[in-house]
Design a protein around this motif. Structure first.
Motif, PDB file in Angstrom:
ATOM      1  N   LEU A 232       0.816  -1.211   0.000  1.00 19.58           N
ATOM      2  CA  LEU A 232       0.000   0.000   0.000  1.00 19.58           C
ATOM      3  C   LEU A 232       0.851   1.264   0.000  1.00 19.58           C
ATOM      4  CD1 LEU A 232      -2.762  -1.031   2.580  1.00 19.58           C
ATOM      5  CD2 LEU A 232      -2.892  -1.067   0.078  1.00 19.58           C
ATOM      6  N   PHE A 233       2.178   1.087   0.073  1.00 21.80           N
ATOM      7  CA  PHE A 233       3.070   2.244   0.069  1.00 21.80           C
ATOM      8  C   PHE A 233       2.842   3.057  -1.205  1.00 21.80           C
ATOM      9  CE2 PHE A 233       7.101   4.206  -1.255  1.00 21.80           C
ATOM     10  CZ  PHE A 233       7.331   5.013  -0.146  1.00 21.80           C
ATOM     11  N   GLY A 234       2.712   4.379  -1.027  1.00 22.76           N
ATOM     12  CA  GLY A 234       2.457   5.253  -2.174  1.00 22.76           C
ATOM     13  C   GLY A 234       0.991   5.462  -2.460  1.00 22.76           C
ATOM     14  N   ASP A 239      -0.890   5.494   5.057  1.00 22.88           N
ATOM     15  CA  ASP A 239      -0.822   6.182   6.346  1.00 22.88           C
ATOM     16  C   ASP A 239      -1.883   5.694   7.332  1.00 22.88           C
ATOM     17  OD1 ASP A 239       1.424   7.545   5.675  1.00 22.88           O
ATOM     18  OD2 ASP A 239       0.489   9.510   5.466  1.00 22.88           O
ATOM     19  N   PRO A 240      -3.146   5.511   6.932  1.00 17.19           N
ATOM     20  CA  PRO A 240      -4.110   4.922   7.867  1.00 17.19           C
ATOM     21  C   PRO A 240      -3.679   3.544   8.356  1.00 17.19           C
ATOM     22  CG  PRO A 240      -5.271   5.925   6.031  1.00 17.19           C
ATOM     23  CD  PRO A 240      -3.803   5.962   5.682  1.00 17.19           C
ATOM     24  N   GLY A 241      -3.038   2.774   7.454  1.00 15.46           N
ATOM     25  CA  GLY A 241      -2.520   1.469   7.862  1.00 15.46           C
ATOM     26  C   GLY A 241      -1.412   1.594   8.887  1.00 15.46           C
ATOM     27  N   LEU A 242      -0.538   2.604   8.711  1.00 11.58           N
ATOM     28  CA  LEU A 242       0.527   2.846   9.680  1.00 11.58           C
ATOM     29  C   LEU A 242      -0.042   3.206  11.050  1.00 11.58           C
ATOM     30  CD1 LEU A 242       3.107   5.022   7.675  1.00 11.58           C
ATOM     31  CD2 LEU A 242       3.333   2.616   8.311  1.00 11.58           C
ATOM     32  N   ASN A 243      -1.035   4.074  11.066  1.00 11.88           N
ATOM     33  CA  ASN A 243      -1.631   4.503  12.322  1.00 11.88           C
ATOM     34  C   ASN A 243      -2.291   3.333  13.050  1.00 11.88           C
ATOM     35  OD1 ASN A 243      -4.207   5.789  13.863  1.00 11.88           O
ATOM     36  ND2 ASN A 243      -2.500   7.253  13.831  1.00 11.88           N
ATOM     37  N   LEU A 323       2.566  -7.382   7.861  1.00 11.33           N
ATOM     38  CA  LEU A 323       1.189  -7.004   8.171  1.00 11.33           C
ATOM     39  C   LEU A 323       0.314  -7.048   6.937  1.00 11.33           C
ATOM     40  CD1 LEU A 323       2.872  -4.308  10.022  1.00 11.33           C
ATOM     41  CD2 LEU A 323       0.825  -5.131  11.189  1.00 11.33           C
ATOM     42  N   ILE A 324      -0.865  -7.606   7.093  1.00  8.78           N
ATOM     43  CA  ILE A 324      -1.890  -7.552   6.056  1.00  8.78           C
ATOM     44  C   ILE A 324      -3.010  -6.652   6.564  1.00  8.78           C
ATOM     45  CG2 ILE A 324      -3.737  -8.868   4.941  1.00  8.78           C
ATOM     46  CD1 ILE A 324      -1.828 -11.144   4.555  1.00  8.78           C
ATOM     47  N   ILE A 325      -3.417  -5.700   5.726  1.00  3.57           N
ATOM     48  CA  ILE A 325      -4.525  -4.819   6.076  1.00  3.57           C
ATOM     49  C   ILE A 325      -5.810  -5.458   5.561  1.00  3.57           C
ATOM     50  CG2 ILE A 325      -5.503  -2.518   5.906  1.00  3.57           C
ATOM     51  CD1 ILE A 325      -2.863  -2.688   7.459  1.00  3.57           C
ATOM     52  N   ARG A 368       9.686  11.359   7.887  1.00  4.59           N
ATOM     53  CA  ARG A 368       9.170  11.880   9.158  1.00  4.59           C
ATOM     54  C   ARG A 368       7.645  11.853   9.224  1.00  4.59           C
ATOM     55  NH1 ARG A 368      12.789  14.041  12.550  1.00  4.59           N
ATOM     56  NH2 ARG A 368      14.867  14.557  11.755  1.00  4.59           N
ATOM     57  N   ARG A 369       7.002  12.163   8.107  1.00  5.76           N
ATOM     58  CA  ARG A 369       5.534  12.151   8.133  1.00  5.76           C
ATOM     59  C   ARG A 369       5.011  10.759   8.445  1.00  5.76           C
ATOM     60  NH1 ARG A 369       1.563  11.110   4.370  1.00  5.76           N
ATOM     61  NH2 ARG A 369       3.062  10.907   2.668  1.00  5.76           N
ATOM     62  N   HIS A 370       5.589   9.742   7.794  1.00  4.35           N
ATOM     63  CA  HIS A 370       5.167   8.363   8.063  1.00  4.35           C
ATOM     64  C   HIS A 370       5.523   7.965   9.494  1.00  4.35           C
ATOM     65  CE1 HIS A 370       4.089   7.937   3.906  1.00  4.35           C
ATOM     66  NE2 HIS A 370       5.332   8.086   3.481  1.00  4.35           N
TER      67      HIS A 370
END
Length: 423
Positions: A232-234, A239-243, A323-325, A368-370
């Motif tokens: 999902l990168f890009g 980002d929702p997955g990271l959070n 991780l699988i979302i 940094r944002r990620h």
């Protein structure tokens, strides 16, 4: 157990009669490659000659149905180098086959071009003795008993010689399952830890173990449908997955470890990094290695200054390919390394993988944002000293490991420079 190098064949003789135990390939290069990058170039050149290499591969693997091959990865080592080739055949697509590469032994006059010996690492002769059974009728019969449906196909998805293998089973009702094969004696511990996690409030956040076939050292896992977080990168979903991942990891780290265990510390992680640096001896100059050792020693004092960590569950190898979302929620895979340890290890490793992902993608974005999105999910401050040290250790360890992969050399220096610029 000593390694049986299996059966190999001669690159310059395509006849089946030429196959004898431990044959050699004369690589088309008169130089003795001094680095993994040079060796990679030699191998790539040899593999381009399909009219020679394809018959050799069919003979070495005793499979006349092989129709194509693709270089997957070369791992350079002090001893025999490891080569992995993806093989395609009429019945099975992109199955990994592993080989050893080393300088040919014997009379040097027999190898006027500077020969390198290529030997097939037959899984049946490695420590994963049950691989053939798990892929064959024995494994299929066991899977059919578990699911009550016939197995229509079993495919080897990945194979790390003498360490582990992942098998995909397709069932007659259209469902799928995955089996992970372990070294002798290793599956029981992995299964027990996975079973304990499946009984916690976090059960939906982990891949579920279905059965443990102890006699095969095989754990059967339930299929998880969704997207790898790394894929999902890009996209807007990254980002929702990271959070969400930060939140789930925090919940894991809040679980108490209810069985006696040695807590894995940041000093332990730094020690492992030192061992990886030692593996580079003979592949790189001592001057280059001294720079790496200097970085390692520079982290020793900060590690020693930390108070002992809280005994908590940690994943042990946490990054976005684990991780699988699924429907917006993360499911954690690969529970082999779950142990009691310092939670900062997981956080630092995850942040380091984000750094390298952006750097290798040649992206101009700052990580940094990620980082911030993940930290907000986990609720850990940017100036957390323990996490900062863990992050630095993971950056060094991953850089050292990438040095073992020649195709990464060209971009590693630029990647590291971009990462350093962030600090």
């Amino acid at each position: 157990m000593s390694r049986n190098r299996g059966s190999t064949a001669t690159l310059r003789d395509d006849s089946p009669e030429s196959c004898v135990k431990r044959r050699t390939c004369e690589w088309p290069d008169s130089r003795n490659p001094k680095s993994g990058s040079q060796l990679a170039a030699v191998i790539a050149s040899a593999l381009q000659c399909e009219s020679n290499f394809l018959p050799w591969l069919r003979s070495a693997l005793s499979n006349s149905a092989i129709s194509a091959y693709q270089l997957d990865r070369l791992i350079a080592r002090r001893g025999p180098h490891d080569l992995r080739i993806l093989v395609s055949s009429d019945k099975q697509n992109r199955s990994p086959s592993c080989f050893h590469i080393e300088e040919a032994t014997g009379d040097s006059s027999c190898f006027p071009l500077g020969a390198w010996q290529l030997a097939y690492r037959d899984p049946q002769h490695e420590q994963l003795l049950a691989l053939d059974a798990a892929l064959g009728d024995v494994g299929k019969n066991e899977i059919e008993k578990i699911f009550g449906n016939g197995v229509t196909e079993s495919v080897l998805l990945s194979y790390a010689p003498a360490r582990r293998a992942v098998i995909h089973y397709s069932l007659s009702d259209g469902t799928r399952a995955f089996g992970k094969l372990y070294r002798p004696g290793a599956s029981s511990h992995a299964y027990e830890l996975a079973r304990q996690l499946s009984e916690t409030s976090l059960a939906d956040s982990f891949v579920t173990p279905i059965a443990h076939l102890e006699h095969l050292e095989l754990i059967i896992w339930k299929e998880v449908k969704g997207d790898l977080l790394s894929d999902l990168f890009g996209t807007e979903a990254y980002d929702p997955g990271l959070n969400a991942t930060g939140k789930v990891l925090r919940q894991l780290h809040q679980q108490t470890f209810d069985q006696p265990a040695t807590v894995v510390t940041l000093e332990d992680e730094l020690g492992v990094t030192g061992k990886h640096i030692s593996r580079l001896e003979g592949l790189f100059s001592e001057e280059d290695l001294d720079d790496l050792r200097h970085l390692q020693r520079g982290l020793e004092k900060p590690c020693a200054s930390l108070t002992p960590p809280t005994e908590r569950w940690i994943h042990g190898d946490f990054h976005d390919r684990q991780l699988i979302i699924r429907d917006g929620s993360p499911v954690i895979l690969d529970l082999d390394g779950v142990n009691a340890g310092d939670p900062a290890i997981d956080i630092g490793n995850f942040l380091a993988h984000i750094d390298f992902r952006l750097a290798f993608e040649l992206s101009d974005q700052s990580p940094r944002r990620h980082h911030d999105v993940f930290r907000q999910g986990y609720r850990v401050a940017e100036d957390d000293r323990r996490v900062q040290i863990a992050h630095a250790i993971s950056l060094l360890r991953n850089a050292v490991l990438y040095l073992l992969i020649p195709e990464r050399h060209r971009r590693l220096s630029e990647a590291c420079r971009k990462i350093v610029d962030q600090f």
